[in-house]
Design a protein around this motif. Structure first.
Motif, PDB file in Angstrom:
ATOM      1  N   PHE A   1       0.869  -1.159   0.000  1.00  0.00           N
ATOM      2  CA  PHE A   1       0.000   0.000   0.000  1.00  0.00           C
ATOM      3  C   PHE A   1       0.916   1.221   0.000  1.00  0.00           C
ATOM      4  CE2 PHE A   1      -1.956   3.560   2.087  1.00  0.00           C
ATOM      5  CZ  PHE A   1      -3.223   3.600   1.536  1.00  0.00           C
ATOM      6  N   GLY A   2       0.661   2.162  -0.926  1.00  0.00           N
ATOM      7  CA  GLY A   2       1.506   3.348  -0.991  1.00  0.00           C
ATOM      8  C   GLY A   2       2.472   3.308  -2.154  1.00  0.00           C
TER       9      GLY A   2
ATOM     10  N   LYS B   1      -1.604   7.560   0.613  1.00  0.00           N
ATOM     11  CA  LYS B   1      -1.039   6.988  -0.597  1.00  0.00           C
ATOM     12  C   LYS B   1      -0.226   8.054  -1.335  1.00  0.00           C
ATOM     13  CE  LYS B   1      -2.887   3.208  -3.269  1.00  0.00           C
ATOM     14  NZ  LYS B   1      -4.101   2.550  -3.712  1.00  0.00           N
TER      15      LYS B   1
END
Lengths: 525, 306
Positions: free
Chosen positions: A332-333, A474
């Motif tokens: 994630f990111g 994000k």
């Protein structure tokens, strides 16, 4: 007479060997039920106590027996497991209210509820628990079982990836009743009892761990083999021999060089599962022995000098993808940072010259046997650097604990100018990847061994760590990643894959993107 | 005899104490922080510190040493930092697997090795002698690792006769014991051949033959009995080495013995287990040496202990 005896022994041997393969008592109906699945792994789990887990190899065995509030799906996204839904988070990001699944029983027959979940997390946080490793979960302040189906967790400070962090094996929930039986004590669990699809049956240290199916497993998918026998086979070629001889149905991490041949074998299947492990040459960005490495242009030049595509193709036998960000795609990111350091030795030479580094000399370190092909990759990097006029001393190598001892030191004691290292977050969130780029994680506080520091990155990462808005988080990680990419504290190499080989007689073998295999719901094909 | 044994046992006490001290210091000289190795790369500084305290690595060296020696005197070897189980339990669950391989391969090397050695000696210079000596050189110089993999390829992958790895299968012991036997077998064969050659050249053998004793009696009763002494020494030392030296074989065949326990423990900086295993090996060596010395008296009645 002796010949007869010999023949008898041989026949006996073959008969036993044939029984040993023993997977397939496939029934003709659709349920596809099997007797036993033999799985070979490379590391003997140090402990099966969830609270003390440090390796994915041991964790994946524990995961078959003991479950967590949240888990990963095969794409790496967080999903409820023993929680019935995602939590409600207070606006200050400090309180998480987690709905607990009802109607679930531990394999010892006792009921799972919020109180059991509380006990599990409390045990992880208790400093008396043997080798407990709460890690980032020490952010938890209190855990309260509000009622049977509600768990309230208060944090000491906002920690945005909290739910993702709960997917780690150390947050697994043991049956409270099991903490005093089978040689267990509340401080040390040798015989884990959880809600998982398999139950521990036997363990012979260094040889095998046998699990039996949990007939009353609560999930919609059920275990399909009566038993799964996990064999400890430390040597890569021996695991390959085992699956070729039929002694194993699933093996993890065979020798990479043999994967093409294994893929040719029609009786076998090769799964190149995703991994979140990035591999890189970490550059000492505050190097006083070689101050030229403090220059961004020099570090960028080194990135242009190395042909990562060739390394992936020829040294990793295709079992990796070249990095296009300072983290793997599974986190994630993640976002692709755009400009790649495409192999361009002429440009590298020119940049080095412009920076006054045409006669650069660096000392390179690499472990041996820690990552697939590690020392060979380091050797290849050294040769590419040599081609652009860099004098490389090394790669100097040693076994893992020794190497880690050399690398995990404050800047003043740095043993190498550059060193090879892998990094694989335990939960799939960029926050743990950025531990590699935060100055507050420089040894002895962490393992940020590039000693890299950029306030833009630090600010973004700290902000993202507490950000409640997921889209904003994000974006922040993406921005930070772009800055890291430009600053080049690493020679960015590749994101490796996690190969699993299994018999064509087996189906449903999968993996999670954090280097865990998944045979929980495997079935005869 | 009994006084002799008692004296030998008494002499061994300072030896064991010395080994315990040296190994205590040696493991602590290994580079790498044990707490960090145990905690793993992702661990937070707090995690590492907690581990350091749980195992007392934060104590000064002399405190750790005093604790270690005091525990040792009561037979307590400490707790494995890997598994949390007592070191004695770790060793005794692994020891039977190692003893099994060591015993089988020793028996194999005695039976086959001595026979081959005697045959080669009595047929000195013939093609048969050449063949046996050649095989012995092959056995001594071939890497265990390679032989193990070759046996696996032939007997596991090709003809599915024996399992490739592990002790779970009842026939799992066959390939590792054969592999392990190869080296000592070759050693015993060479030793028996040269010892026999020496004895066969002596006067009493000629006398025995001259008075018309059958060849078989001369070989077994007169020559072999006298040639056995150096062979017994080699076998004894080999057995001692096998208890700890089967590391490669145990790795190739994933055999859960003491050798692998030692290697795993070194790589995970499990100080208590490394100390425990090395100490056990030292005791085993002392014991086997004593046994060999006592066997001399049985093999050669001229030797007396007093």
């Amino acid at each position: 007479m002796p010949i007869r005896k010999l023949a008898f022994l041989l026949a006996l041997g073959m008969a036993v060997a044939a029984c040993g393969t023993g997977t397939s008592s496939t029934t003709t109906n659709a349920t596809k039920h099997g007797a036993n699945l033999n799985v070979a792994i490379g590391i003997d789990p140090d402990t099966l106590d969830p609270a003390a887990q440090t390796t994915t190899t041991a964790s994946q065995v524990v995961d078959m027996m003991v479950e967590r509030l949240y888990t990963l799906d095969s794409n790496g996204a967080t999903q409820p497991q023993l929680a019935s839904d995602f939590p409600k988070t207070s606006s200050d990001g400090l309180t998480y209210t987690i709905p607990i699944r009802t109607g679930v029983k531990f394999s010892d027959g006792t009921a799972f509820n919020a109180a059991a979940a509380k006990q599990g997390l409390d045990r992880l946080l208790n400093a008396q628990t043997f080798k407990t490793q709460p890690g980032v979960l020490s952010v938890i302040d209190t855990v309260t079982a509000t009622d049977d189906k509600t768990l309230t967790i208060k944090l000491k400070s906002p920690f945005a990836p909290f739910v993702a962090a709960l997917t780690q094996t150390n947050a697994a929930i043991l049956s409270p009743a099991s903490l005093t039986v089978q040689g267990n004590t509340p401080a040390q669990v040798k015989w884990p009892v959880g809600t998982g699809p398999y139950v521990l049956k036997e363990r012979v240290n260094g040889d095998h761990i046998t699990l039996t199916a949990n007939k009353d497993y609560w999930g919609s998918q059920k275990p399909n083999y009566d038993t799964q026998n996990i064999k400890i086979v430390p040597d890569d070629p021996s695991r390959e021999a085992l699956i070729r001889s039929g002694g194993a149905d699933v093996i993890v991490a065979p020798p990479l060089s043999d994967l093409p041949a294994l893929a040719q074998d029609s009786s076998l299947k090769v799964l190149r599962a995703k991994s979140d492990r990035t591999l890189q040459i970490i550059i000492d960005t505050v190097d006083t022995n070689q101050p030229l490495l403090q220059k961004v242009e020099v570090r960028q030049a080194l990135n242009y000098a190395v042909n990562k595509d060739e390394i992936v193709k020829n040294v990793m036998f295709g079992n990796a993808v070249v990095l296009d960000a300072p983290m793997s795609k599974t986190l994630f990111g993640y976002c692709p940072v755009g400009s790649n350091y495409n192999f361009d030795p002429a440009k590298a030479k020119q940049m080095l010259q412009a920076a006054g580094a045409s006669n650069l000399t660096v000392k390179l370190g690499s472990p041996t046997g820690r990552y697939p092909q590690d020392i060979k990759v380091a050797t290849a990097v050294a040769s590419y650097l040599h081609d652009v006029g860099v004098t490389v001393q090394g790669p100097q190598t040693s076994d893992w604990p020794t190497y880690l001892g050399h690398v995990n030191v404050p800047p003043a004691q740095a043993a190498f100018d550059m060193h090879f290292l892998g990094w694989a977050p335990a939960y799939l969130d960029a926050s743990q990847q950025f531990e590699q780029f935060r100055p507050d994680r420089i040894p002895p506080k962490g393992l940020e061994t590039s000693y890299y520091s950029n306030t833009t990155v630090t600010d973004l990462v700290v902000k993202a760590g507490a950000e409640v808005d997921q889209q904003k988080r994000k974006d922040e990680y993406c921005q930070a990643a772009k800055q890291v990419w430009t600053d080049a504290p690493w020679i960015f190499l590749y994101n490796q894959s996690f190969p699993i080989v299994y018999s064509a007689k087996v189906t449903g073998v999968g993996a999670f993107p954090n280097e865990k295999f998944d045979t929980r719901f495997a079935a005869p094909a | 005899m009994l006084t002799y044994v008692a004296r030998r046992v008494l002499i061994s006490i300072p030896t064991i104490f010395g080994v315990a001290t040296v190994i205590f210091l040696l493991v602590r000289l290994l580079p790498g922080d044990p707490a960090r190795t145990i905690a793993g790369v992702l661990a937070t500084p707090e995690d590492v510190e907690r581990i350091r305290q749980q195992f007392g690595f934060d104590q000064p060296l002399y405190v750790q040493y005093v604790t270690y020696i005091t525990h040792l005197l009561t037979g307590n070897l400490g707790v494995s930092t890997r598994t949390g189980a007592p070191v004695t339990e770790e060793i005794f669950t692994r020891l039977p697997y190692t003893l099994e391989l060591a015993a089988i391969s020793t028996v194999l090397s005695i039976l086959i090795g001595v026979t081959l050695g005697v045959i080669a000696a009595t047929r000195r210079g013939t093609p048969l002698d050449l063949l046996i000596s050649g095989l012995a050189v092959f056995g001594l110089s071939m890497p265990v690792y390679w032989l193990g993999l070759m046996l696996i390829i032939v007997f596991s992958i090709e003809i599915h006769a024996f399992p490739a790895a592990g002790a779970q299968d009842p026939l799992g012991f066959v390939l590792p014991s054969v592999t392990l036997a190869m080296f000592s077998l070759a050693l015993v064969a060479r030793q028996s051949r040269s010892a026999m050659l020496e004895v066969l050249g002596q006067d009493f053998v000629r006398t025995a033959r001259a008075k018309g004793a059958p060849l078989r009696t001369v070989l077994v009763k007169h020559a072999l009995r006298n040639a056995l002494l150096p062979v017994v020494t080699v076998i004894g030392l080999q057995f001692g080495a096998l208890i700890g030296g089967a590391v490669l074989t145990e790795t190739v065949f994933s055999w859960p013995g003491v050798g692998r326990l030692l290697v795993d423990s070194i790589f995970s900086r499990d100080y208590p287990v490394v100390q425990g295993v090395v100490l056990m090996l030292a005791v085993a060596f002392i014991f086997v040496n004593l046994l060999v010395d006592l066997l001399y008296a049985y093999v050669d009645p001229r030797i007396r202990y007093s």
